[in-house]
Design a protein around this motif. Structure first.
Motif, mmCIF file in Angstrom:
data_model
loop_
_atom_site.group_PDB
_atom_site.id
_atom_site.type_symbol
_atom_site.label_atom_id
_atom_site.label_comp_id
_atom_site.label_asym_id
_atom_site.label_seq_id
_atom_site.Cartn_x
_atom_site.Cartn_y
_atom_site.Cartn_z
ATOM 1 N N LYS A 224 1.036 -1.698 -0.593
ATOM 2 C CA LYS A 224 0.141 -0.108 -0.357
ATOM 3 C C LYS A 224 0.572 1.031 -0.028
ATOM 4 O O LYS A 224 2.208 1.400 0.387
ATOM 5 C CB LYS A 224 -0.854 -0.403 1.279
ATOM 6 N N LYS B 56 -3.590 14.652 -9.892
ATOM 7 C CA LYS B 56 -3.287 15.669 -8.882
ATOM 8 C C LYS B 56 -3.221 16.985 -9.433
ATOM 9 O O LYS B 56 -2.339 17.044 -10.275
ATOM 10 C CB LYS B 56 -2.695 15.785 -7.635
ATOM 11 N N ASP C 126 -0.026 12.798 5.843
ATOM 12 C CA ASP C 126 -0.231 12.924 6.915
ATOM 13 C C ASP C 126 -1.706 12.142 7.764
ATOM 14 O O ASP C 126 -1.871 12.300 8.803
ATOM 15 C CB ASP C 126 -1.123 14.752 6.844
ATOM 16 N N ASP C 127 -2.729 11.755 6.373
ATOM 17 C CA ASP C 127 -3.822 11.183 7.392
ATOM 18 C C ASP C 127 -4.281 9.315 6.800
ATOM 19 O O ASP C 127 -5.090 8.798 7.278
ATOM 20 C CB ASP C 127 -4.699 11.982 6.948
ATOM 21 N N HIS C 128 -3.160 8.833 6.644
ATOM 22 C CA HIS C 128 -2.831 7.526 5.796
ATOM 23 C C HIS C 128 -4.228 7.296 5.147
ATOM 24 O O HIS C 128 -4.456 5.662 4.928
ATOM 25 C CB HIS C 128 -3.157 7.106 6.917
ATOM 26 N N THR C 129 -4.589 7.886 4.533
ATOM 27 C CA THR C 129 -5.386 7.696 3.222
ATOM 28 C C THR C 129 -4.403 7.237 1.889
ATOM 29 O O THR C 129 -3.575 7.758 1.678
ATOM 30 C CB THR C 129 -6.891 9.112 2.949
ATOM 31 N N PRO C 130 -5.109 7.054 0.623
ATOM 32 C CA PRO C 130 -4.455 6.330 -0.167
ATOM 33 C C PRO C 130 -4.387 6.988 -0.734
ATOM 34 O O PRO C 130 -4.824 8.324 -1.387
ATOM 35 C CB PRO C 130 -5.723 5.578 -1.015
ATOM 36 N N SER D 202 1.462 7.654 13.918
ATOM 37 C CA SER D 202 1.670 8.552 13.231
ATOM 38 C C SER D 202 2.346 9.961 13.143
ATOM 39 O O SER D 202 3.046 9.629 13.332
ATOM 40 C CB SER D 202 0.331 9.623 14.594
ATOM 41 N N VAL E 261 0.263 5.608 0.967
ATOM 42 C CA VAL E 261 -0.725 6.398 2.062
ATOM 43 C C VAL E 261 0.126 7.300 2.438
ATOM 44 O O VAL E 261 1.103 7.690 1.662
ATOM 45 C CB VAL E 261 -0.861 5.925 2.863
ATOM 46 N N ARG E 262 -0.976 8.751 2.074
ATOM 47 C CA ARG E 262 -0.495 9.871 2.636
ATOM 48 C C ARG E 262 0.088 9.791 3.347
ATOM 49 O O ARG E 262 -0.006 9.390 4.618
ATOM 50 C CB ARG E 262 -1.429 10.770 2.785
ATOM 51 N N ILE F 121 -3.811 9.036 -3.932
ATOM 52 C CA ILE F 121 -4.226 8.542 -5.387
ATOM 53 C C ILE F 121 -3.187 10.491 -6.198
ATOM 54 O O ILE F 121 -2.921 11.163 -6.003
ATOM 55 C CB ILE F 121 -5.659 9.615 -5.428
#
Length: 266
Positions: free
Chosen positions: A231, A245, A236-240, A264, A233-234, A242
């Motif tokens: 995986k 951009k 800062d917030d561990h979202t995927p 974190s 992820v970002r 993408i």
């Protein structure tokens, strides 16, 4: 998209570009220029870009093509596109350290789904197959005949003894501060998109990137890692993470084997 044709073309173009790059790499001298963003570019970058771009445009004329060395393509906006870094790790190339790669990827709806990462000086080739799974090819790398393919997959990490890989040319205190949050067994440095591939093969567990990257730097390695079960992820917030951009610029990110207990960023 015909994935069989896509993978065949991407692999062949990566090998052809690799031959061009190594011819220049092994020469007595080569030209180095500075781009508007102060990053270096060599004749190898430009020759590989011309070869790959021509090949992709001929094979897939209806698909957007984004490439690092053609600034005009950076204004195109799409969620599905081909994206190329013809020579990732130019500083490694200039210093003749070998950790540079050819990166070609296909992004669908913001997600890198197919990609090839070829490290010609290291004689390592990684790519996603038509079904999306990732392999490492070993052998003589013939352009019209695929050699032995070894399926690759991420590690089952030991969170009390993690294997960390970090940038060779862009290591900084912020990176070290974040790595210090983990119980680290071993640390290695690597250049270019090889860091993604080391996680994909299980040679490392996590790669945090606290620094500037562009989508062409990461898409191919991201696709290979995804196809091996990993995986990205970002930070800062561990979202995927993408793609597609603004300006094709990435935020800080973490690439990892899914069983790593992420810490974190704060």
């Amino acid at each position: 998209m015909n994935y069989d044709a896509l993978v065949t073309v991407m692999r062949r173009l990566a090998l052809e570009a690799g031959d061009l790059i190594m011819e220049i790499y092994n020469s007595d001298d080569f030209d180095v220029k500075v781009k508007s963003d102060s990053s270096p570019v060599t004749e190898a970058d430009e020759a590989a870009d011309a070869l790959i771009s021509a090949g992709l445009e001929k094979a897939f004329p209806d698909t957007f093509l984004i490439t690092e060395e053609q600034a005009a393509t950076h204004d195109q906006k799409a969620q599905t596109f081909l994206i190329v870094d013809p020579l990732d790790g130019t500083k490694e190339f200039i210093n003749r350290r070998g950790d540079f790669t050819v990166n070609i990827a296909f992004v669908e709806d913001g997600v890198p789904t197919r990609g090839v990462v070829y490290a010609p000086a290291k004689e390592r080739m990684f790519f996603t197959q038509a079904d999306g799974t990732s392999v490492e090819e070993v052998g003589s790398f013939e352009k019209d005949k695929i050699g032995v393919l070894n399926e690759i997959s991420v590690s089952d990490p030991d969170n009390s003894a993690l294997l960390v890989v970090a940038s060779k040319s862009h290591r900084d205190q912020a990176t070290d501060d974040y790595i210090s949050k983990y119980a680290v067994k071993d640390m290695k440095s690597a250049g270019s998109s090889l860091k993604f591939c080391l996680i994909a093969t299980g040679e490392a567990d996590i790669y945090p990137r606290v620094g500037r990257t562009m989508e062409w730097d990461t898409a191919a390695g991201h696709a290979v890692l995804h196809g091996a079960g990993g995986k990205v992820v970002r930070f800062d917030d561990h979202t995927p993470l993408i793609y597609g951009k603004e300006s094709y610029a990435n935020p800080f990110f973490i690439a990892y084997s899914p069983n790593v207990d992420l810490k974190s960023a704060k």
